[in-house]
Design a protein around this motif. Sequence first.
Motif, PDB file in Angstrom:
ATOM      1  N   ALA A 160       4.251  -7.867  -7.094  1.00  0.00           N
ATOM      2  CA  ALA A 160       3.485  -7.301  -5.973  1.00  0.00           C
ATOM      3  C   ALA A 160       2.078  -6.908  -6.412  1.00  0.00           C
ATOM      4  O   ALA A 160       1.827  -6.616  -7.579  1.00  0.00           O
ATOM      5  CB  ALA A 160       4.211  -6.075  -5.422  1.00  0.00           C
ATOM      6  N   ASN A 161       1.185  -6.909  -5.430  1.00  0.00           N
ATOM      7  CA  ASN A 161      -0.150  -6.357  -5.628  1.00  0.00           C
ATOM      8  C   ASN A 161      -0.106  -4.937  -5.061  1.00  0.00           C
ATOM      9  O   ASN A 161       0.006  -4.740  -3.858  1.00  0.00           O
ATOM     10  CB  ASN A 161      -1.156  -7.238  -4.872  1.00  0.00           C
ATOM     11  CG  ASN A 161      -2.505  -6.595  -4.783  1.00  0.00           C
ATOM     12  OD1 ASN A 161      -2.923  -5.908  -5.708  1.00  0.00           O
ATOM     13  ND2 ASN A 161      -3.185  -6.798  -3.657  1.00  0.00           N
ATOM     14  N   VAL A 162      -0.122  -3.923  -5.954  1.00  0.00           N
ATOM     15  CA  VAL A 162       0.173  -2.548  -5.543  1.00  0.00           C
ATOM     16  C   VAL A 162      -1.078  -1.676  -5.552  1.00  0.00           C
ATOM     17  O   VAL A 162      -1.870  -1.739  -6.502  1.00  0.00           O
ATOM     18  CB  VAL A 162       1.198  -1.900  -6.510  1.00  0.00           C
ATOM     19  CG1 VAL A 162       1.728  -0.607  -5.937  1.00  0.00           C
ATOM     20  CG2 VAL A 162       2.343  -2.837  -6.806  1.00  0.00           C
ATOM     21  N   LEU A 163      -1.227  -0.864  -4.515  1.00  0.00           N
ATOM     22  CA  LEU A 163      -2.298   0.141  -4.476  1.00  0.00           C
ATOM     23  C   LEU A 163      -1.654   1.482  -4.166  1.00  0.00           C
ATOM     24  O   LEU A 163      -0.683   1.551  -3.402  1.00  0.00           O
ATOM     25  CB  LEU A 163      -3.329  -0.173  -3.388  1.00  0.00           C
ATOM     26  CG  LEU A 163      -4.112  -1.468  -3.568  1.00  0.00           C
ATOM     27  CD1 LEU A 163      -3.434  -2.593  -2.822  1.00  0.00           C
ATOM     28  CD2 LEU A 163      -5.535  -1.295  -3.047  1.00  0.00           C
ATOM     29  N   LEU A 164      -2.228   2.550  -4.727  1.00  0.00           N
ATOM     30  CA  LEU A 164      -1.604   3.871  -4.567  1.00  0.00           C
ATOM     31  C   LEU A 164      -2.643   4.927  -4.211  1.00  0.00           C
ATOM     32  O   LEU A 164      -3.723   4.982  -4.819  1.00  0.00           O
ATOM     33  CB  LEU A 164      -0.920   4.264  -5.895  1.00  0.00           C
ATOM     34  CG  LEU A 164      -0.343   5.671  -5.996  1.00  0.00           C
ATOM     35  CD1 LEU A 164       0.821   5.871  -5.023  1.00  0.00           C
ATOM     36  CD2 LEU A 164       0.143   5.950  -7.427  1.00  0.00           C
ATOM     37  N   CYS A 165      -2.300   5.764  -3.211  1.00  0.00           N
ATOM     38  CA  CYS A 165      -3.096   6.973  -2.961  1.00  0.00           C
ATOM     39  C   CYS A 165      -2.136   8.154  -2.846  1.00  0.00           C
ATOM     40  O   CYS A 165      -0.916   7.975  -2.760  1.00  0.00           O
ATOM     41  CB  CYS A 165      -3.951   6.838  -1.698  1.00  0.00           C
ATOM     42  SG  CYS A 165      -2.997   6.791  -0.178  1.00  0.00           S
ATOM     43  N   ALA A 166      -2.687   9.370  -2.834  1.00  0.00           N
ATOM     44  CA  ALA A 166      -1.866  10.577  -2.825  1.00  0.00           C
ATOM     45  C   ALA A 166      -1.324  10.859  -1.422  1.00  0.00           C
ATOM     46  O   ALA A 166      -1.997  10.594  -0.430  1.00  0.00           O
ATOM     47  CB  ALA A 166      -2.698  11.764  -3.290  1.00  0.00           C
ATOM     48  N   MET A 223       4.395   1.992   1.967  1.00  0.00           N
ATOM     49  CA  MET A 223       5.370   2.890   1.346  1.00  0.00           C
ATOM     50  C   MET A 223       4.788   4.291   1.470  1.00  0.00           C
ATOM     51  O   MET A 223       3.746   4.576   0.878  1.00  0.00           O
ATOM     52  CB  MET A 223       5.559   2.475  -0.116  1.00  0.00           C
ATOM     53  CG  MET A 223       6.853   2.884  -0.701  1.00  0.00           C
ATOM     54  SD  MET A 223       7.139   2.104  -2.317  1.00  0.00           S
ATOM     55  CE  MET A 223       8.070   0.652  -1.885  1.00  0.00           C
ATOM     56  N   ASP A 224       5.433   5.120   2.278  1.00  0.00           N
ATOM     57  CA  ASP A 224       4.825   6.370   2.710  1.00  0.00           C
ATOM     58  C   ASP A 224       5.681   7.573   2.319  1.00  0.00           C
ATOM     59  O   ASP A 224       6.906   7.460   2.215  1.00  0.00           O
ATOM     60  CB  ASP A 224       4.754   6.324   4.249  1.00  0.00           C
ATOM     61  CG  ASP A 224       3.430   6.773   4.800  1.00  0.00           C
ATOM     62  OD1 ASP A 224       2.698   7.458   4.075  1.00  0.00           O
ATOM     63  OD2 ASP A 224       3.140   6.450   5.964  1.00  0.00           O
ATOM     64  N   SER A 275       0.867  -1.193   0.000  1.00  0.00           N
ATOM     65  CA  SER A 275       0.000   0.000   0.000  1.00  0.00           C
ATOM     66  C   SER A 275       0.895   1.231   0.000  1.00  0.00           C
ATOM     67  O   SER A 275       1.708   1.412   0.916  1.00  0.00           O
ATOM     68  CB  SER A 275      -0.898   0.013   1.236  1.00  0.00           C
ATOM     69  OG  SER A 275      -1.764  -1.103   1.196  1.00  0.00           O
ATOM     70  N   CYS A 276       0.732   2.065  -1.032  1.00  0.00           N
ATOM     71  CA  CYS A 276       1.621   3.223  -1.187  1.00  0.00           C
ATOM     72  C   CYS A 276       0.849   4.521  -1.022  1.00  0.00           C
ATOM     73  O   CYS A 276      -0.261   4.659  -1.548  1.00  0.00           O
ATOM     74  CB  CYS A 276       2.241   3.230  -2.581  1.00  0.00           C
ATOM     75  SG  CYS A 276       3.092   1.707  -2.995  1.00  0.00           S
ATOM     76  N   CYS A 277       1.460   5.457  -0.298  1.00  0.00           N
ATOM     77  CA  CYS A 277       0.900   6.801  -0.164  1.00  0.00           C
ATOM     78  C   CYS A 277       2.026   7.745  -0.599  1.00  0.00           C
ATOM     79  O   CYS A 277       2.916   8.078   0.182  1.00  0.00           O
ATOM     80  CB  CYS A 277       0.507   7.027   1.298  1.00  0.00           C
ATOM     81  SG  CYS A 277      -0.179   8.651   1.630  1.00  0.00           S
TER      82      CYS A 277
END
Length: 418
Positions: free
Chosen positions: A68-74, A123-124, A47-49
């Motif tokens: 990887a199974n990736v997700l992204l937010c701002a 991931m921040d 999970s990425c921000c």
Amino acid sequence: MKYDVKDIKLAKKGKLRIEWAGNNMPVLNLIRSNFQRTKPLKNVNISCCLHVTTETANLMLTLKSAGANVLLCASNPLSTQDDVAASLVKDYGIATFAVKGEDEKRYYRHINSVLDAEPNITMDDGADLVSVIHKQRKNLVKNIYAGTEETTTGVIRLRSLEHNNLLLFPIIAVNDAKTKHFFDNRYGTGQSTIDGIIRATNKLLAGCVFVVCGYGWCGRGIAQRAEGSGANVIVTEIDPLKALEAVMDGYRVMPLKNAARIGDVFVTATGDTTVIAKEHFGLMKDGAILANAGHFNVEIDIKAIKSMSVKSRLIRECNHEYTLRNKRRIYVLGEGRLINLASAEGHPASVMDMSFADQALCAEYIVKNKNKLENMVYKVPTEIDEKVALLKLNSMGIKTDILTQEQKKYLSSWEAGT
Ligand code: ADE
């Protein structure tokens, strides 16, 4: 697949821009082709921000190619490039939750959406993701191997959690890698901050008095590039050592109260709150321009400016004019948020290449070492830092000298002297 972007039809433009950035990210590309073969992140939920930019998109593709199974937010409500968010969803199947200008409620809804994937790695950039886990979603901790943190402000927040014995999973401070902060914070922030100011104002910097608040790596880069544009640079600092460095680098150093009277452009890069405050606004010249290059929008006290103003209007994109009671006008760029991402496109790809190579290699390191890491803030392993530096030099076709056996022996001996 769930997602939330401004307009999926923007994908075509975003895809081309992602490709353009990728052309300038040779180290990340090399890692991507290795990852494609070895799949070191197979079935790992990440999970990425992060700032949703063309460069970040290339990192997402690298993580995905590793399995990887990736997700992204701002990681900032104003930094999202909507065309990139659309392309990540449409062209690359990456669940993205980011809309430029999103309000706080939507911003946190997006953070919660990427957390719904029950990450193994976080991931921040600024530690908002980790903060939400620690405050509201502690049940996720059992799945998390570790997280990475991209920026100085985030590392400071995480070290505070660590020192209060509250940190619930290991973190790698990517910001503190030499291949990150010596380059991204200095040359990246230097160039992109000037870029953001120019896009919002079209102001000629030559001959103007340019005040940089904070002489950390970001402040140094900004001062250097402003000086290179012909500005007369003043630095303000609270740290005697950094102030001394600024003096010896050739800048005038003085308290902000003195600089406030003479500055034409002010940029904050301190990471702290209320740096340009009520006591300064009334002293400023008519037409003073204020921008922030620090992670959060707390460095310029906009509430105070508003309370001192009789009128405000958006005079250009990313440029608010405030008329004070004394009739002087002050211009605040990008609502006091990160000017390089709010008004420009963030750091150029060739410098993000190293930062995101560090991120990708740290994700691989976390998976390999997941059972050994403790709940603390770790440095990036030196091998990763050195590898990224070497790959970057190779990509530039630059070779260095190598120590001879005699020189190695000399450096490791204590007997040789006068
Ligand atoms: N931080 C600063 N510049 C950036 C960029 N171009 N992409 C992602 N994060 C950034």
